[in-house]
Design a protein around this motif. Structure first.
Motif, short mmCIF file in Angstrom:
data_model
loop_
_atom_site.label_atom_id
_atom_site.label_comp_id
_atom_site.label_asym_id
_atom_site.label_seq_id
_atom_site.Cartn_x
_atom_site.Cartn_y
_atom_site.Cartn_z
N LYS A 298 0.84 -1.32 -0.16
CA LYS A 298 0.01 0.02 0.19
C LYS A 298 0.72 1.13 -0.08
O LYS A 298 1.02 2.03 0.83
N PRO A 299 1.51 1.45 -1.12
CA PRO A 299 2.51 2.67 -1.11
C PRO A 299 1.89 3.88 -1.10
O PRO A 299 2.33 4.83 -0.57
N GLU A 300 0.49 4.20 -1.23
CA GLU A 300 -0.27 5.35 -1.09
C GLU A 300 -0.21 5.95 0.57
O GLU A 300 -0.31 7.05 0.85
N LEU A 301 0.02 5.13 1.51
CA LEU A 301 0.15 5.14 2.98
C LEU A 301 1.28 6.11 3.11
O LEU A 301 1.33 6.50 4.10
N LEU A 302 2.37 5.98 2.32
CA LEU A 302 3.64 6.69 2.45
C LEU A 302 3.73 7.87 1.57
O LEU A 302 4.53 8.53 1.75
N LEU A 303 2.67 8.19 1.08
CA LEU A 303 2.80 9.71 0.29
C LEU A 303 3.08 10.74 0.83
O LEU A 303 4.00 11.56 0.28
N THR A 304 2.44 10.89 1.79
CA THR A 304 2.87 12.21 2.66
C THR A 304 4.27 12.46 3.25
O THR A 304 4.77 13.33 3.61
N LEU A 305 5.00 11.05 3.29
CA LEU A 305 6.32 10.95 3.77
C LEU A 305 7.39 11.37 2.81
O LEU A 305 8.49 11.37 2.80
N LYS A 306 7.02 11.29 1.39
CA LYS A 306 7.71 11.29 0.16
C LYS A 306 9.11 10.57 0.38
O LYS A 306 10.20 10.91 0.25
N PRO A 307 8.88 9.15 0.55
CA PRO A 307 9.63 8.16 0.86
C PRO A 307 10.86 8.24 -0.46
O PRO A 307 10.41 8.01 -1.68
N HIS A 308 12.32 8.21 -0.20
CA HIS A 308 13.12 8.17 -1.33
C HIS A 308 14.47 7.68 -0.62
O HIS A 308 14.63 7.59 0.48
N TYR A 309 15.59 7.63 -1.63
CA TYR A 309 16.82 7.01 -1.22
C TYR A 309 17.84 8.07 -1.38
O TYR A 309 17.99 9.04 -2.32
N ILE A 310 18.86 8.24 -0.41
CA ILE A 310 19.98 9.24 -0.39
C ILE A 310 21.12 8.38 -0.48
O ILE A 310 21.54 7.74 0.32
N PRO A 311 21.95 8.53 -1.58
CA PRO A 311 23.32 7.98 -1.69
C PRO A 311 24.37 8.43 -0.43
O PRO A 311 24.04 9.77 -0.08
N TYR A 312 25.14 7.53 0.04
CA TYR A 312 25.85 7.92 1.05
C TYR A 312 27.32 7.15 1.15
O TYR A 312 27.19 6.22 0.58
N LYS A 313 28.25 7.63 1.67
CA LYS A 313 29.72 6.77 1.58
C LYS A 313 30.23 6.89 3.15
O LYS A 313 30.34 8.44 3.39
N CYS A 314 30.79 6.00 3.81
CA CYS A 314 31.14 6.30 5.11
C CYS A 314 32.46 5.60 5.08
O CYS A 314 32.95 4.84 4.32
N VAL A 315 33.48 5.98 6.18
CA VAL A 315 34.98 5.40 6.24
C VAL A 315 34.71 3.91 6.54
O VAL A 315 34.18 3.34 7.20
N GLY A 316 35.36 3.10 5.56
CA GLY A 316 35.46 1.63 5.68
C GLY A 316 34.35 0.95 4.88
O GLY A 316 34.35 -0.48 5.40
N CYS A 317 33.63 1.68 4.13
CA CYS A 317 32.61 1.02 3.42
C CYS A 317 32.30 1.47 2.00
O CYS A 317 32.60 2.82 1.74
N GLU A 318 31.66 0.75 1.35
CA GLU A 318 31.22 1.28 -0.18
C GLU A 318 30.29 2.18 -0.17
O GLU A 318 29.29 2.33 0.94
N MET A 319 29.92 2.74 -1.29
CA MET A 319 28.59 3.69 -1.24
C MET A 319 27.46 2.94 -1.31
O MET A 319 27.37 1.82 -1.65
N GLY A 320 26.44 3.57 -0.51
CA GLY A 320 25.05 2.58 -0.24
C GLY A 320 24.03 3.64 -0.52
O GLY A 320 24.32 4.97 -0.83
N LEU A 321 22.77 3.23 -0.03
CA LEU A 321 21.75 4.20 -0.16
C LEU A 321 20.86 4.12 1.12
O LEU A 321 20.53 3.05 1.69
N LEU A 322 20.44 5.15 1.59
CA LEU A 322 19.83 5.53 2.93
C LEU A 322 18.41 5.83 2.64
O LEU A 322 18.17 6.70 1.88
N PRO A 323 17.52 5.03 3.15
CA PRO A 323 16.01 5.46 2.78
C PRO A 323 15.79 6.64 3.72
O PRO A 323 16.40 6.93 5.04
N ALA A 324 15.10 7.56 3.18
CA ALA A 324 14.67 8.89 3.85
C ALA A 324 13.46 9.10 3.59
O ALA A 324 12.66 8.73 2.66
N VAL A 325 12.86 9.86 4.53
CA VAL A 325 11.27 10.26 4.59
C VAL A 325 11.44 12.06 5.25
O VAL A 325 12.18 12.58 5.50
#
Length: 284
Positions: free
Chosen positions: A212-239
């Protein structure tokens, strides 16, 4: 049996110890007494200690009363304390520290075999180390405390209160919404949502297909790329939430539509804070 007792050395040793204890007490209580004020108070109290030695043979009661009065006045003026409750805390800290430093100095003298001037030098060096150590610890705790603030998150008529830490290592930036990003565990975010919406958010964070993705419409869910020390680039879910209030030292900031990254690997159960704030929010 007789032994030599040097009043000048006794005075100097008391002066150094009293000064060290006053500076430590001043630091722990957060008082504003200057070094000169503490030194003068320590000198007066040390002089009183010499008088106590001379009075000891006449009256034990007089000795105790003079000692207590001298130390109370020393803490009162040496730490610039005006509040009665704070003075009681200061006296307790002073006597506790006095017992601890007394044992420390006694052990150091026994280990080094120092007497006379050498004992004074050992006492001075140990007192300086104690002051430096306490100052370093207090400064670190104070800097960390200054980075922590009260946070209130609002979404859909619901709100949660938690503690946030301004972390200079968090430089997350949402290129899509052009906004600074803070990080939080998924558990507090679920408290802002209905049961069904919370389940859908959990699926989104796991990169599963939402029923039911419509339940999350107000949160505008999306992914943010990130990179930290000691790991490869990844994606963080964000609202995106409705509002975030930040309160620190009586100053409150209101941030509308804050972007919050949800990190399921981040656990706040053993921390003094539950959210990692972007440091740029201070000046935003």
């Amino acid at each position: 049996m007789y032994y030599e007792f040097y009043l000048d050395v006794y005075f100097l040793e008391n002066l150094v110890m009293n000064y060290a204890l006053l500076r430590i007490t001043n630091k722990l209580l957060g008082c504003s007494a200057t070094h000169l004020r503490s030194l003068l108070s320590a000198a007066v109290s040390s002089a009183a200690s010499v008088c106590i030695i001379l009075l000891y043979r006449y009256s034990m009661i007089s000795t105790i009363l003079v000692s207590v009065a001298a130390n109370t006045l020393m803490v009162r003026f040496g730490c610039k304390i005006k509040d009665g409750k704070l003075l009681v805390r200061g006296i307790c800290l002073f006597y506790t520290g006095s017992a601890g430093m007394g044992m420390l100095f006694s052990n150091l003298r026994r280990m080094t075999g120092a007497t006379g001037v050498r004992a004074f030098v050992v006492t001075t060096a140990a007192a300086y180390c104690c002051i430096s150590l306490v100052s370093w610890i207090c400064n670190r705790l104070k800097r960390k405390q200054q980075r922590i603030c009260d946070v209130t998150l609002f979404q859909g008529g619901r709100e949660i209160h938690l503690r946030g830490l301004y972390d200079t290592g968090n430089m997350l930036w949402d290129t899509t919404l052009q906004s600074y990003v803070s990080v939080i565990d998924i558990v507090p975010v679920k408290e802002l949502l209905s049961e069904e919406a919370a389940e859908e958010l959990a699926k989104f964070c796991q990169k599963d297909i939402c029923d039911k993705p419509e339940l999350l419409l107000t949160l505008k869910p999306h992914y943010i790329p990130y990179k930290c020390v000691g790991c490869e680039m990844g994606l963080l879910p964000a609202v995106v939430l409705d509002t975030m209030y930040l309160k620190q030292n009586g100053v409150q900031k209101v941030i509308t539509h804050p972007v919050i990254a949800v990190d399921k690997t981040y656990s706040s159960s053993l921390r003094s804070y539950q959210m990692i704030l972007n440091p740029n929010l201070i000046d935003s």
